[in-house]
Each structure stands twice: as structure tokens, then as C-alpha cells.
Write a protein that holds these residues in place. Sequence first.
Motif, short mmCIF file in Angstrom:
data_model
loop_
_atom_site.label_atom_id
_atom_site.label_comp_id
_atom_site.label_asym_id
_atom_site.label_seq_id
_atom_site.Cartn_x
_atom_site.Cartn_y
_atom_site.Cartn_z
N ASN A 10 0.94 -1.22 0.10
CA ASN A 10 -0.11 0.03 0.08
C ASN A 10 0.76 1.39 0.13
O ASN A 10 0.24 2.25 0.09
CB ASN A 10 -0.90 -0.01 1.20
N TYR A 11 2.14 1.24 0.52
CA TYR A 11 3.05 2.28 0.36
C TYR A 11 4.47 2.06 -0.07
O TYR A 11 5.17 2.93 -0.33
CB TYR A 11 3.05 2.93 1.81
N GLY A 12 4.78 0.95 -0.49
CA GLY A 12 5.81 0.56 -1.18
C GLY A 12 7.37 0.55 -0.52
O GLY A 12 8.09 1.28 -0.81
N ARG A 39 10.36 5.25 -3.33
CA ARG A 39 9.93 4.13 -2.80
C ARG A 39 9.98 3.10 -3.93
O ARG A 39 10.25 3.40 -4.86
CB ARG A 39 8.52 4.34 -2.06
N THR A 94 7.67 4.87 -9.73
CA THR A 94 6.99 4.48 -8.59
C THR A 94 5.69 5.40 -8.20
O THR A 94 5.51 6.40 -8.52
CB THR A 94 7.90 4.63 -7.35
N TYR A 136 4.43 5.49 -5.47
CA TYR A 136 4.28 5.84 -4.02
C TYR A 136 5.03 7.03 -3.68
O TYR A 136 5.14 7.65 -2.28
CB TYR A 136 5.21 4.76 -3.15
N GLN A 157 1.38 12.10 -4.38
CA GLN A 157 2.01 11.13 -3.47
C GLN A 157 3.35 11.48 -2.85
O GLN A 157 3.71 10.76 -1.96
CB GLN A 157 2.34 9.82 -4.36
N SER A 171 0.34 8.58 0.90
CA SER A 171 0.13 7.67 -0.18
C SER A 171 -1.37 7.18 -0.35
O SER A 171 -2.25 7.29 0.69
CB SER A 171 0.87 6.39 -0.38
N GLY A 172 -1.66 6.87 -1.36
CA GLY A 172 -3.04 6.45 -1.65
C GLY A 172 -4.15 7.48 -1.65
O GLY A 172 -3.95 8.87 -1.81
#
Length: 575
Positions: A207-209, A322, A476, A478, A504, A510-511
Motif C-alpha cells: 500500500n505504500y511501497g 519508494r 513508482t 508511491y 503522492q 500515499s493512496g
Amino acid sequence: MNARTREHKRGAQDLDGRHFDAIVVGSGIGGLVGAGYLAADGRRVLVLEQHDVAGGNAHVFRRRRKYEFDVGTHYLGDCGEDGLLPAVLNGLGVRDRVSFRPMDNEGGFDRIITPTATVDVPAGWEAYRTRLKHALPAEADRIDRFIDLATAVAGASRAGLMGESMVELFRRSPGTMRWTRRTLGMALDHCELSPKGRTLLAAQAGNYGAMPDGIGFAEHVNIMDHYLRGAYYPEGGGQTLVAAFVEALESYGGELRTRSEVRRILIDDGRATGVELADGQQVFAPLVVSNADYRRTVLDLCGGEAAFPADLVARTRGATMRSAVVAVYVALDTELEGLPNANIWWHDSDDMEYAHASVQERYERDGVFDRVPQLAFSFASLKDSGSSAVCPPGHSNFQLMTGCPPGYEFWGVGAGPVDGEPYRRSPAYLARKREVTELILDAAEKVLGPIRDRITHVETATPLTNERYIRASGGTPYGMASWGSEGRRPDVRTDVEGLYVVGQNVRYGSGVGGVATGGMAVASQVLDRPLLAEVYAGTVLGDPSRLPERRADWDPLLVSRGRARHGAKGLARIG
């Protein structure tokens, strides 16, 4: 047909020399949220997007006239009646235009699988605590210590979002607030969890790398809190969320222009004054919000030291990113039986951190990448069951994701698409892409059983694909891993007057929830009002009666092109 004529046909020609109150560079969720609220306040807002459709990582693509794949919207948290995204949508008058379908919040919206454990993660911190203790009975007291710490930090973070000052939070709970400046790895060490315990608690790292030592404890906790408030999927896919924000923007007087690449952010005497497009046109505004990649914003669009202090530029130039991600999009001519309405987080070891490090070390030492130690599964045909856009009846649509070594060398090329590298036909790139795809499918079959003979479509996106479409440094989704120090990230306000950043890379995380919060933060600072607290209390900006009616053939992908390009050719359709 010359370049200027092509620009005119796609609707960008009439922008040259125009003045706006605000220009937003990039149309990810953060940019659209900020733009929508500024437009709802009466500002003349222009959103410029280099891609064919708005949405950034939240956009979709269609294949074979029967499959629609979400790029980055795999699930959304906190979408109940008092949730974050419903409140943000409601503040723009578009809450009833997006329906959120709950995943299996009681049985488990995330299934974690290791060689010796399976944990189904339910909604609610206490239910989550119980499931973890059942899987790790010998570590029950350590689990309690970790969850107690996590819920305290989550509560403080929530209070901060609602407007409580950091000074007051530190005064009231100094011990808790100190943990907001430490890593997840430090918290796991503090609670003395075993490698298996660490793996189960950090299993959703996709979910956040980042591995536990590379992610802030507060960011991990806030993302978990987001989903533990209930996990959902937008009915009709992620593009419906994007389209709702576009409808709000355009209804309140804003403009979205796709196929409009920004080459430069114009800065005069320390103030943002507008942008220059790739075709040389200039558009002016006293406020610019960059939803572009942060490193590219500072170093390329703004010219580095020409606009920013030398120490900030050096910190940005030295920033690390990330994890890069490979995603395989799969369609089958059969349904997958016996699966819950949940994501699957599969690990081939009970020690996630060791497995990740060993794969990295082997590649760095021997140049060999022949193992996928972790794999995330997202099943759109389960989350949006019955949707005619996802897949035909009786078929399956899902996505497989894993990390890969960083850098262009791994993919057999010397540069990326932003630098003009024609990577897509490179024999070395194509060979590596095939190898990694087969490794991912091998790992998927360990969980799903044989699927290769039922595949009707398979397509792989690499970090270079991500760079091509959203111009992300390192490919990435993230953002930055380090920006001068581990876990540090920029705020939305920059050193240049009138220039803000979202996306991000900023401190809100993130997300979709994180970038939407960042968009709200920009609008709050510009308008000098606590918008997030206001919309939670029911405030609606703008006039929802101005929103367009939706016909039976309403298409979120068409809406997300912007009004200026509704009639342009090339829109993929389903059916």
C-alpha cells in the motif's frame, strides 16, 4: 497537418495568453480535489493534463471492448456515512454521484498468506487485534503493545487532520507524538515482535511501497486506520470517482484540458505567474498547484536553483524513491471459485524483510532476478461484481503486483520515456518484461491454481510504463522514500509564493485518501478556512444544481477527457 493545427483540433489552441485565478498541473485525485474546491469558491481554475484522460493513478484503461482495468484504485478506506472520501465528495455536492461497494469487512477485506499462517483482516482495530492474537498466540502481549501504540498514534493523527494544533497534541501526549517521528521498524523492535509477527503486521506494505525500516510509523498506522474504518470499492471503478470531481470542477466554472503537457512553471521574482505548455503557449495565473511529480516540479518545471533555495534543491536532487512496481493485468474466461471479496497479500516466507533483502542482494551481487517473494492480488470482478465494464458474465478480471529492483538497467535500457528513450520496442526490455511476467504468473498459480490456459488477456505494466503515463520519478506510484532524512516529506506550500504541490510526495501520505487530504490542505490554505473540518460538519461549497444530468449512456472515461475533447477520436468503449 502541422503541430499547431493538431493542437487546435484537440482544443488547446485557444488557451494562449489567457488569465486564470489558478492553474493546476496534473489531474490526479489531489489536483482535482484542490481544483474543485477552488472552483466551488468562485475561482477561475484551469487543470492541465498531459495524458488523454484525467485521474493519474486513478484512471482506467479498456481492452478488447470487454475488459476495464483500474490502474491504481484497488480499494478505498473510510467510505462509510461519516467517512473521509464521502465528506470530500459531499463538500462539492457530488456525494450521491459515487457509490461505494463494501468489501468483506466482517470476514476480512485483506487476506494475508505466509507459509505457516493465514490472517483475514476485518474492519475495526479490536477485531484486527483479535485475529492477530489468534495467529500469534505466543506473542499476544506484544500484539497488544503494538495495537495500543498504533491506535494512540492514529487518534492523534485524526485530531490533527480535524484542525487540532500539533503544539497542543504534543503538550497533551508527548509520548504518543514522539512515535509520529519514528519508523514502523522501530515500533516493531520496541514491541519485540518475531520475524513472523513483523511480517503479519507489515504484510500490506504494497500500500505504500516500503519495508518497515523505510516507512514512518504514523504513515503505516494512518493507512491501516483508513482501511480498518471499512474497505470499499467505487461502483463502476476508479474512473467514476475521477469523473465526479471533473463534473464538479467544470460545473463550477473550471476547465480541464487533457493532452496539454506543461513544459515549464513560470516564476517571476519569486512568484508563480503561470505555465508554459509543450507547444510554447503561455497561460497566466497568480496561483499554480503542481500535481506533477515533486522532483520533476522542482528540478525540471521550475528550474531548480533558479526558483528554490540551494539546500532544498540539493535535498530534492538526492531524494530516493519508494519501491517500483510491476503490475500484471489478467482476464480469464472463467470465474475464480472460493475466493472472498478481499485482496490477497501473499508472501513466500514468514520473514518478509529477510526475503525482500535476499532478493535484492542476489540481484545486486549476481544480476539474477528469478524469484517473486511477495505478490498482491486485487480482484475487480469480485469487488465490482456484475459490472458490465469490468468483464463479461462468467469471466474474471484481476491484477497482480510486486516490487522489482530500481533503475533503468534492470529493464535493459539507459534512460526512461521522459528522456525520450524508445523503450517499448527494445529487445532487452521486452525480454525482461516477459521473464518478470512469467515469474508473477508462477507465483499467482501457487495461490489460485492453474490459470494460464484460461487467460483471455494478459498485459504487464512496468515502472517505465508508470513513468510514461504519470511522469513519476523512478516509475513508482508511491513517491519519495527520503527527502533529506528518512520519512521527511514536503508540505503543500512551497518557497515560491503562489506555488503549491499535491500528490503522492507530500506529507499527507500515499493512496487516494492521502492525496485527497493533500488537495483539501491546498484549498484550505488558499481559502484560509478549515475545509476538512467544515465538510465533515456538512458544509457544501458551490451550487450542486449546476451539475449536469447523467444520461443512460454516461461514460466516466469520456467525462474525464474534459469538455474540450468530448468529441475527439480514440475513446475506447465497452461492448
